[in-house]
Enzyme design. Structure first.
Site, short mmCIF file in Angstrom:
data_model
loop_
_atom_site.label_atom_id
_atom_site.label_comp_id
_atom_site.label_asym_id
_atom_site.label_seq_id
_atom_site.Cartn_x
_atom_site.Cartn_y
_atom_site.Cartn_z
N GLU A 60 0.75 -1.17 0.06
CA GLU A 60 -0.09 0.01 0.05
C GLU A 60 0.76 1.33 0.15
O GLU A 60 0.36 2.14 -0.57
CB GLU A 60 -0.97 -0.02 1.29
N HIS A 129 -12.21 -4.76 8.76
CA HIS A 129 -12.64 -4.51 7.54
C HIS A 129 -13.98 -3.92 7.36
O HIS A 129 -14.64 -4.31 6.34
CB HIS A 129 -12.83 -5.98 6.71
#
Ligand SMILES: Cc1ncc(C[n+]2csc(CCOP(=O)(O)OP(=O)(O)O)c2C)c(N)n1
Ligand SMILES: Cc1ncc(C[n+]2csc(CCOP(=O)(O)OP(=O)(O)O)c2C)c(N)n1
Ligand SMILES: [Mg+2]
Ligand SMILES: [Mg+2]
Lengths: 324, 326, 324, 326
Positions: A60, A129
């Site tokens: 990322e 999440h």
């Protein structure tokens, strides 16, 4: 006028921008050949090729850096970080680099960069999440934050974000991907920073976004039967924030309820409340209420998750509490 | 240090020598400015590391880009930033390279390809990936250089960037200035290997050790790697063994240095190495060198005096440059 | 009663806890042999040895993970991330791991962990080394946040944080390191979550922390000469937040000014304002004002940095504006 | 795969075989539960990777710890989590391993040393550094194992943790289950090397390739590395070559797999390998195996039926376990 899903709106906006401007590129984890973890971006790799539409390693920080570096050297990148919960993994690149890069250089760079992520709860993805991230980014001037709630806004605002010559973070709500809505065939890229009064009302103003907006609209429906007229404001864009539209509504209804899909502390709800307590203070005729997670995290267990996230009943309850 | 070093044309050598003299002079003045509180916060000097900058800069072409660190004054000057723009930036003046908004740690000049000096360890590396991506997609033939230190090879962003550059075969040069210390920690205390260059193997990337005190050695290896990158053969990792004469930053005097270490490195001073080689080759004599040194001093002192009198930014500047207003 | 600096208070608190509990360990970049980048931790490595006091590589994610992993296996770690601006580099470990670890496991772990960083501006460190971080952490239930403003609080709250059986982030303000103050020799570890009325007043409540607290106190001094009586509240701990003390003060003064050393959006100031606009609404007799960076970042140039950070004059001006 | 594999005692072999059968049975049921929407969100199965878990678990002792990933059901069961606790957690029931708060991606049981399954790629690795640090400082002789996938070797947290474990000589085993894919991407598309084990060289750490389909091969290498770690000689990196038979998660069917790849791996099924070896060594016959399989099915079905009837957590549970209240 065609009816498409919020998911399709993302794909269409990306495809249209990739088609319009050869400097637009798109990359992220499994977004190309596989069409994305949420199957949001199928067909782009096939149409625009492996140079402009790329799968990345699970990195990322490098993904965001690749977006920043390519944006300041002539491209118009769109990067995906699959879940907004992964923003913290690349947080330095986003808030210390992307958001500050133009300022630190004394304005030497134009940064036409967009990052997209799926956010939000309600689907049982668990604590790591299911978070909403808009408030994490708003304490960092230099990056704009967009939170579309409908297929049309998703399409128009994503195109607007890609066209924007500044960094923009577009947060898509997972729970809305299957939502259908009309999108005018000639819909143009939208300007960022304009809230919308989605429902007119006279008794109370409800400020919300994304999944909470739709639940607020449901609550408004219910309350209408009880004779309570709710005005519902969709912020649509968190930075820049359209305070004028919010203030005008408070001036009209004299009451305010803020609905957030997030913990209470240090979120945007506080800014809306502080706007009301400052410029809007003389309009207010009741306490300003916030409906959010309070101090809780998001558990996996379905009934617990449902109780963490504000539902129609909790929203309606808060509204009633400021009317009486 | 297994690299054959072809001699460079005299004009290139002269440029490198002049730049090194200017850099050293500038850095020494900056230390004074910091102690005089005319430079605030912190400042990091690259005295001793000049060859890393000038040897690399001599290879770069228009369109090539560089990202570096807070310890980046030598890179900025080698790439062509004027001493005036740097001195003004150091003091936060409106005429500084970044209008005074960046300061010592953020010397940036897009017009010379310097895409930014970063104050977050490792923060500059992923950005070079993007610059390399543009070069690859637009087929510009440009390369993206990113400089970082030995200590930075232990941070996540370094690893992710090396891997992404390798898998995409991007034209990126990862140049590690191994000056033996990360802040106050000797490299061996934080890193379990002696030669950082071997980390390139993890990405199937060439990893080359270079004598960072020899500008021509730096030039030759950077040139080879740059040509390779321009040819589409992908990134390289270069470990430049070098040394910083000053402390890490601010008022650090380097008490953690072992006895005699600095002295040993001073014997391999990058300016002396090139200077003596040019004298041996009959390209320079002591008078010419003295003259070079003198003009460097003159340039730096002139710039300094000028910068001191420059105005600070106007208050409105606080809120400009946050967003591009079109 | 001895007079020591805020810097010495940190060192003394660490030394006393390392002495009291052999499970306490301390590590970070150059904190051991060199005594810290701000020379805050000298002598600890010498006294407690290289096993318990360690220098680390430049690896913020591993530093925080090492703290979390050792905390859940029987140690009581204190980790340092040199500048709070580096929190984003380790953000995932802090907000997705440390803060959520107990919850996700259904309460299987006790996490006696402390992380320390130096934060704040005013010293010319520039855009990436001058930020205040408390608001970045407050949207993540599961981690407590402490922001001492005096040597005594620094000592007592840091010891309290280390003793705390939950994750705590202690933010030290750079500009206060040289501040001297009295610290009682028998000062005990302090409980977290208690604000303090630092100055009593009747006309307006000023809520602030750290450097802004001291500037607010100066402003209060000035305004007293103008006949304005300010009550100044030091929050001391951002999570948990002592809303009772703030509300009691608003009830008393009927006016509120919030002073933050941070951008306006998505910060704790909004929560204080929203508290006033909800539970405190019937006490308010004037608009709630916030003094902060607005939408600016922190520039290097000394005069610009000074104009970004609220100073005594700006604070006084905001106070006057709610009195008239 | 250069490792000599000493045969393990029959009782160890039996345990490993039983565990593998239970794991596979459990995973297959979980897939059904997901499709029936009794498991929500997502779930990641380790069918095909059973040997990695049971071979490692057989080495571990009381006090040793493990951190792993969302694809961690096999580890939890191999370490001793009951199928009941797992099934209940899968469905978010109060009697689940994490009171239903964790779910499929967070199977955790501190009482058996399982310090947590993580849903952030790489998030579990730094945590193992801390567990190793405790073992080292308290001289417990324990080791900390951290499991991760091939794709995770490209994320920053992996790199930082490897370096810190090496420089501090921590008793940590980095065990990479290279199942050939990171989500839908074959490892060669994201990683420029064939054998991930060579990444250990960057940290001066042993890097060993292991046949992840052979429980005894896994055992022997983990044992050697564990003994080394317990002896204070530091961490090791093990690359277990394995394969996941199912898709990455949820309803993924693995359309990205090349023709015949799955079939080839099925020929090296970990259960068959150990089963046949035991049959060849006269330690098992078909009836006994059928019986083993039957009891595994029985255990799983019983647990499943039980878990389905278990109650969900009470609403108060939403706000408990955020802080330790003492
Ligand atoms: C993420 C991050 N961690 C820590 C620091 C503090 N810091 C500034 S320079 C430095 C040492 C870097 O060492 P090295 O990479 O060798 O570069 P050098 O300073 O020697 O040029 C550290 C730890 C920082 N700026 N950013
Ligand atoms: C930081 C982060 N990035 C991306 C993801 C999404 N994601 C979940 S699993 C996965 C693939 C991981 O591959 P690998 O490490 O090989 O493990 P495997 O799933 O094969 O066991 C990805 C990208 C994530 N959970 N966290
Ligand atoms: Mg160094
Ligand atoms: Mg994998």
């Amino acid at each position: 006028m065609t009816v498409i899903t919020y998911r399709e709106a993302v794909q269409k906006a990306l495809a249209d921008e990739l088609r319009t401007d050869e400097n637009v590129i798109f990359f992220g984890e499994d977004v190309a050949e596989a069409g994305g973890a949420f199957k949001v971006t199928p067909g782009l790799w096939e149409e625009f090729g492996p140079d402009r539409v790329r799968d990345t390693p699970i990195s990322e920080q490098a993904i965001v850096g690749a977006a920043l570096g390519s944006a300041i050297t002539g491209l118009r990148p769109v990067a995906e970080l699959m879940f907004a919960d992964f923003i913290p993994v690349a947080m330095d690149q986003i808030v210390n680099q992307v958001a500050k890069y133009r300022y630190m250089s004394g304005g030497q760079f134009v940064i036409p960069l967009t990052i997209r992520s799926a956010q939000g709860g309600g689907a049982g993805f668990g604590t790591q999440h299911s978070q909403c991230a808009e408030s994490w980014l708003m304490n960092f001037p230099g990056i704009k934050v967009v939170v579309p709630a409908t297929p049309a806004d998703m399409y128009g605002l994503l195109r607007g974000a890609i066209r924007e010559d500044n960094p923009v973070y577009v947060l898509e709500h997972k729970a809305l991907y299957n939502m259908k809505g009309e999108v005018p065939d000639d819909l143009q890229p939208m300007a960022l920073g304009e809230a919308r009064v989605v429902r007119e009302g006279t008794d109370v103003t409800i400020v919300a976004i994304q999944m909470m907006l739709h639940r607020s609209l449901e609550a408004a429906e219910q309350l209408e039967k009880e004779g309570i007229s709710c005005e519902v404001v969709d912020l649509r864009c968190m930075a820049p924030l359209d305070t004028a539209t919010v203030l005008a509504s408070i001036k009209k209804t004299n009451r305010l309820v803020i609905v957030e899909e997030a913990p209470h502390s240090s979120g945007w709800g506080g800014d809306i409340a502080s706007l009301a307590a400052d410029e809007g203070i003389y309009y207010l005729e009741a306490p300003v209420k916030r409906v959010n997670f309070g101090g809780s995290l998001i558990p996996y267990s379905p009934p617990l998750e449902d109780s963490a996230i504000p539902n129609v009943e909790r929203i309606a309850h808060a509204i009633r509490s400021v009317i009486i | 240090m297994t690299t054959i070093i072809p001699a460079l044309p005299v004009n290139v050598r002269q440029t490198m020598l002049r730049q090194m003299l200017t850099i050293r002079q500038t850095e020494n003045e900056i230390q004074g400015l910091f102690l005089a509180n005319l430079v605030r916060g912190t400042t990091h000097l690259a005295v001793g590391q000049e060859a890393c900058a000038v040897g690399t800069a001599a290879v770069l072409q228009d369109g090539d880009t560089v990202t570096c660190t807070y310890r980046g004054h030598h890179h900025a000057l080698a790439l062509g930033m004027t001493v005036k723009a740097m001195m003004a930036e150091m003091m936060g003046k409106a005429s500084g390279a970044c209008k005074g908004k960046g300061g010592s740690m953020h010397m940036t000049d897009a017009s010379i390809g310097l895409l930014g000096a970063n104050a977050i360890v490792g923060g500059q590396i992923p950005i070079a990936i993007g610059a390399g991506l543009t070069a690859q997609i637009k087929k510009t033939g440009a390369i993206a250089v990113t400089f970082f230190g030995d200590g930075t090879t232990n941070i996540g962003a370094f690893h992710e960037s090396m891997n992404m550059a390798a898998i995409w075969k991007l034209p990126v040069l990862f140049i590690c200035e191994n000056n033996q210390y990360g802040e106050y920690s000797a490299v061996h205390k934080t890193t379990p290997i002696t030669d950082l260059a071997i980390r390139a193997d993890s990405y199937n990337m060439p990893g080359i050790i270079v004598d960072g005190q020899d500008a021509e050695a730096v030039y030759s290896v950077v040139k080879t790697s740059a040509d390779r990158a321009r040819a589409g053969e992908g990134p390289s990792f270069l470990e430049l063994k070098t040394y910083r004469y000053q402390g890490h930053s601010r008022t650090d005097t380097g008490p953690y240095r072992p006895e005699g270490e600095l002295e040993a490195w001073l014997k391999r001073d990058p300016i002396d190495i090139l200077k003596n080689r040019m004298i041996d080759d009959g390209q320079l004599d002591d008078d010419e060198f003295a003259e070079m040194q003198h003009s460097a001093e003159l340039e730096v002192h002139t710039a300094l005096a000028w910068a001191k009198d420059e105005p600070f930014p106007t208050p409105e500047e606080l809120l400009t440059d946050i967003y591009f207003e079109g």
